[in-house]
Design a protein around this motif. Structure first.
Motif, PDB file in Angstrom:
ATOM      1  N   PHE A 123       0.833  -1.209   0.000  1.00  0.00           N
ATOM      2  CA  PHE A 123       0.000   0.000   0.000  1.00  0.00           C
ATOM      3  C   PHE A 123       0.861   1.250   0.000  1.00  0.00           C
ATOM      4  CE2 PHE A 123      -2.118   3.478   2.171  1.00  0.00           C
ATOM      5  CZ  PHE A 123      -3.345   3.526   1.536  1.00  0.00           C
ATOM      6  N   GLU A 124       1.941   1.232   0.792  1.00  0.00           N
ATOM      7  CA  GLU A 124       2.817   2.402   0.889  1.00  0.00           C
ATOM      8  C   GLU A 124       3.482   2.706  -0.442  1.00  0.00           C
ATOM      9  OE1 GLU A 124       6.728   3.961   3.439  1.00  0.00           O
ATOM     10  OE2 GLU A 124       5.830   2.002   3.857  1.00  0.00           O
ATOM     11  N   ASP A 125       4.016   1.670  -1.103  1.00  0.00           N
ATOM     12  CA  ASP A 125       4.687   1.886  -2.383  1.00  0.00           C
ATOM     13  C   ASP A 125       3.703   2.291  -3.469  1.00  0.00           C
ATOM     14  OD1 ASP A 125       7.142   1.349  -1.323  1.00  0.00           O
ATOM     15  OD2 ASP A 125       7.242  -0.717  -2.012  1.00  0.00           O
ATOM     16  N   VAL A 130       1.133   6.581  -6.923  1.00  0.00           N
ATOM     17  CA  VAL A 130      -0.091   7.351  -7.179  1.00  0.00           C
ATOM     18  C   VAL A 130       0.142   8.835  -6.941  1.00  0.00           C
ATOM     19  CG1 VAL A 130      -2.452   7.769  -6.384  1.00  0.00           C
ATOM     20  CG2 VAL A 130      -1.668   5.431  -6.737  1.00  0.00           C
ATOM     21  N   ARG A 131       0.905   9.165  -5.902  1.00  0.00           N
ATOM     22  CA  ARG A 131       1.183  10.576  -5.617  1.00  0.00           C
ATOM     23  C   ARG A 131       1.908  11.232  -6.784  1.00  0.00           C
ATOM     24  NH1 ARG A 131       2.034   8.579  -0.417  1.00  0.00           N
ATOM     25  NH2 ARG A 131       4.291   8.413  -0.705  1.00  0.00           N
ATOM     26  N   ASN A 132       2.842  10.517  -7.396  1.00  0.00           N
ATOM     27  CA  ASN A 132       3.539  11.108  -8.541  1.00  0.00           C
ATOM     28  C   ASN A 132       2.584  11.321  -9.712  1.00  0.00           C
ATOM     29  OD1 ASN A 132       6.279  11.783  -9.911  1.00  0.00           O
ATOM     30  ND2 ASN A 132       5.212  10.456 -11.358  1.00  0.00           N
ATOM     31  N   TYR A 133       1.710  10.351  -9.968  1.00  0.00           N
ATOM     32  CA  TYR A 133       0.770  10.512 -11.074  1.00  0.00           C
ATOM     33  C   TYR A 133      -0.207  11.650 -10.773  1.00  0.00           C
ATOM     34  CZ  TYR A 133      -1.999   9.206 -15.138  1.00  0.00           C
ATOM     35  OH  TYR A 133      -2.640   9.215 -16.363  1.00  0.00           O
ATOM     36  N   THR A 134      -0.545  11.840  -9.507  1.00  0.00           N
ATOM     37  CA  THR A 134      -1.428  12.937  -9.118  1.00  0.00           C
ATOM     38  C   THR A 134      -0.766  14.288  -9.389  1.00  0.00           C
ATOM     39  OG1 THR A 134      -2.446  11.555  -7.395  1.00  0.00           O
ATOM     40  CG2 THR A 134      -2.773  13.930  -7.225  1.00  0.00           C
ATOM     41  N   PHE A 394      -7.513   3.406   5.619  1.00  0.00           N
ATOM     42  CA  PHE A 394      -8.206   2.182   5.988  1.00  0.00           C
ATOM     43  C   PHE A 394      -7.632   1.570   7.267  1.00  0.00           C
ATOM     44  CE2 PHE A 394      -8.519   2.636   1.401  1.00  0.00           C
ATOM     45  CZ  PHE A 394      -9.881   2.542   1.206  1.00  0.00           C
ATOM     46  N   GLN A 395      -6.640   2.233   7.833  1.00  0.00           N
ATOM     47  CA  GLN A 395      -5.919   1.682   8.976  1.00  0.00           C
ATOM     48  C   GLN A 395      -6.836   1.425  10.162  1.00  0.00           C
ATOM     49  OE1 GLN A 395      -2.055   3.495   9.785  1.00  0.00           O
ATOM     50  NE2 GLN A 395      -2.488   3.415  11.969  1.00  0.00           N
ATOM     51  N   ASN A 396      -7.795   2.311  10.375  1.00  0.00           N
ATOM     52  CA  ASN A 396      -8.678   2.173  11.531  1.00  0.00           C
ATOM     53  C   ASN A 396      -9.880   1.283  11.269  1.00  0.00           C
ATOM     54  OD1 ASN A 396      -7.044   3.817  13.048  1.00  0.00           O
ATOM     55  ND2 ASN A 396      -8.199   5.675  12.634  1.00  0.00           N
ATOM     56  N   ARG A 403      -7.959  -8.653   2.358  1.00  0.00           N
ATOM     57  CA  ARG A 403      -9.312  -8.114   2.168  1.00  0.00           C
ATOM     58  C   ARG A 403      -9.256  -6.669   1.700  1.00  0.00           C
ATOM     59  NH1 ARG A 403     -13.821  -6.376   5.819  1.00  0.00           N
ATOM     60  NH2 ARG A 403     -15.742  -6.899   4.710  1.00  0.00           N
ATOM     61  N   PHE A 404      -8.278  -5.928   2.203  1.00  0.00           N
ATOM     62  CA  PHE A 404      -8.114  -4.537   1.769  1.00  0.00           C
ATOM     63  C   PHE A 404      -7.916  -4.463   0.261  1.00  0.00           C
ATOM     64  CE2 PHE A 404      -4.737  -1.547   0.493  1.00  0.00           C
ATOM     65  CZ  PHE A 404      -5.481  -0.375   0.522  1.00  0.00           C
ATOM     66  N   PHE A 405      -7.052  -5.331  -0.279  1.00  0.00           N
ATOM     67  CA  PHE A 405      -6.806  -5.304  -1.716  1.00  0.00           C
ATOM     68  C   PHE A 405      -8.013  -5.805  -2.506  1.00  0.00           C
ATOM     69  CE2 PHE A 405      -2.205  -5.075  -0.583  1.00  0.00           C
ATOM     70  CZ  PHE A 405      -1.916  -3.929  -1.304  1.00  0.00           C
ATOM     71  N   ARG A 406      -8.803  -6.706  -1.944  1.00  0.00           N
ATOM     72  CA  ARG A 406     -10.047  -7.123  -2.620  1.00  0.00           C
ATOM     73  C   ARG A 406     -11.001  -5.953  -2.709  1.00  0.00           C
ATOM     74  NH1 ARG A 406      -9.206 -11.828   0.443  1.00  0.00           N
ATOM     75  NH2 ARG A 406     -10.734 -11.228   2.031  1.00  0.00           N
ATOM     76  N   ILE A 407     -11.061  -5.163  -1.647  1.00  0.00           N
ATOM     77  CA  ILE A 407     -11.897  -3.961  -1.657  1.00  0.00           C
ATOM     78  C   ILE A 407     -11.416  -2.986  -2.726  1.00  0.00           C
ATOM     79  CG2 ILE A 407     -12.529  -1.898  -0.337  1.00  0.00           C
ATOM     80  CD1 ILE A 407     -12.521  -3.652   2.174  1.00  0.00           C
ATOM     81  N   MET A 408     -10.106  -2.786  -2.780  1.00  0.00           N
ATOM     82  CA  MET A 408      -9.539  -1.875  -3.784  1.00  0.00           C
ATOM     83  C   MET A 408      -9.838  -2.371  -5.196  1.00  0.00           C
ATOM     84  SD  MET A 408      -5.635  -0.514  -4.187  1.00  0.00           S
ATOM     85  CE  MET A 408      -5.822   0.512  -2.730  1.00  0.00           C
TER      86      MET A 408
END
Length: 413
Positions: A123-125, A130-134, A394-396, A403-408
């Motif tokens: 997620f961090e990488d 994504v930040r660069n593309y933004t 999504f940390q909290n 499951r996080f990546f399935r949501i994404m």
């Protein structure tokens, strides 16, 4: 003039920015405006309310495929509601709804491709890419470029987690970094590039994507810029060396060169002719982003002995002068840049201010209490509230990574 020649950039454009930086005032700037206590309380209450709504929505993610389409629609409805009314960034004041939709669509496409090309990316990488593309998307808005998703900028953005982090990884030996850099240089020069790992393969894949717009019959500016970026990264390794002390001028040049080239590449992918004014602005904006990162990392860089402009003298008075110069520098940079979309550039500048304020908060031990308090008065929420906000939204939500990546995947497909 060949804008993308290394000698032109180093001899013609970087000296202009060096002089702008050195002449920037060191006193506390008047560009920052205070935010009232009532406004802060209102912003904090809104963030808590929206965070709770997103938390509730995420926890309602259907365990089975049935119902996920409805869940996805509701999630995006909540997202667009927030983007149309939030009072902190206020993107809705600067972009019409259809442009916001296009922005979200491109970010979705970006994440979709990441999940296909690099499913193991953390997620961090992914966030770094994504930040660069933004940043590239912001540049598109400045120039009112309505072109579709850029695979070339996608490839370049993905090089950040695959190359920049590798170069900065102190666990890698000098020999390993030299071999890796040679691999990249060989590929960019059209020579045989000997891959030895999956990491090498991915690096070459994203380099290939970044060069997508190159024409075989002509020298490719992207190739030249990427070679300069590689050179800048190698020069920045001097900042990690404890054997050779770098003076102020050397640190300044590395920051100008590395930061400037990294952002100039993003600007190159925008479908608009590049002018001399563009060269100054985007090289300068890259320098700003480099210093904003260094501001956030003062503690880590100091502990590792990394030599940046913020670690040359960590006395609070000196750190405060450097931050003040950064505020003056970016204000002058944005205000002097000619563009037909001044409104959106104002939005960019406001976000630059917030980025600096967050950097001071993150490195507050290196600043006087009075200075931190002064900065906090200009931030949309209190710094104590900011500390409670997780980097991962999504940390909290107590979601395991799978499951996080399935949501994404559900959200971007």
């Amino acid at each position: 003039m060949d804008f993308f020649h290394e000698n032109t950039i180093i001899k013609s454009f970087l000296p202009v920015l060096r002089e702008r930086w050195l002449s920037a005032a060191e006193a506390f700037p008047s560009c920052l405006t205070q935010v009232s206590r009532e406004a802060k309380e209102k912003n904090e209450a809104y963030v808590k309310e929206i965070s709770a709504q997103f938390h509730q929505q995420i926890t309602k993610y259907p365990r089975f495929p049935l119902g996920r389409r409805r869940w996805k629609k509701k999630t995006f409805r909540l997202l667009y509601q927030v983007l149309s009314e939030e009072t902190i960034l206020e993107l809705h004041r600067y972009l019409p709804h259809e442009r916001v939709e296009n922005l979200i669509s491109e970010i979705k496409e970006f994440i979709k491709r990441v999940r296909t090309d690099a499913p193991a990316l953390s997620f961090e990488d992914m966030g770094q890419a994504v930040r660069n593309y933004t940043v590239y998307l912001m540049f598109k808005e400045i120039h009112q470029d309505t072109s579709d998703f850029s695979r070339a900028c996608y490839g370049y953005s993905m090089l950040y987690p695959f190359t920049d982090n590798y170069i900065d990884n102190t666990a890698c030996t000098k020999e390993e970094k030299a071999r890796y850099n040679s691999l990249i240089r060989d590929y960019l020069k059209g020579e045989a590039a000997a891959s030895t790992s999956e990491h090498d393969d991915k690096t070459l894949y994203f380099l290939s994507a970044a060069k997508e717009s190159c024409k075989e019959e002509a020298p490719c500016p992207v190739t030249e810029l990427l070679l300069m970026m590689l050179d800048a990264q190698e020069k920045s390794l001097e900042q990690q060396s404890k054997d050779n002390s770098l003076d102020y001028e050397k640190r300044l040049f590395i920051s100008l060169y590395k930061g400037g080239i990294s952002v100039l590449i993003d600007r190159f992918f925008v479908k608009e002719r590049i002018t001399e004014e563009d060269m100054i602005f985007y090289l300068g904006f890259g320098f700003f982003l480099q210093l904003a990162d260094d501001l956030q990392d003062i503690r880590e860089d100091s502990e590792k002995g990394h030599q940046t402009l913020f670690t040359i003298n960590t006395h609070p008075a000196e750190e405060e002068k450097t931050v003040n110069k950064l505020l003056f520098f970016v204000t002058d940079l944005c205000n002097s840049f000619p563009t037909d979309n001044k409104s959106f550039l104002e939005f960019v500048l406001m976000n630059c201010y917030q980025l600096i304020l967050m950097g001071v908060q993150g490195s507050r031990e290196y600043f006087s209490k009075e200075y931190v308090t002064h900065m906090e008065q200009c931030f949309p929420v209190t710094f104590s509230f900011l500390e409670t906000m997780p980097e991962n939204p999504f940390q909290n939500s107590n979601i395991e990574e799978g499951r996080f990546f399935r949501i994404m995947d559900t959200l971007v497909l």
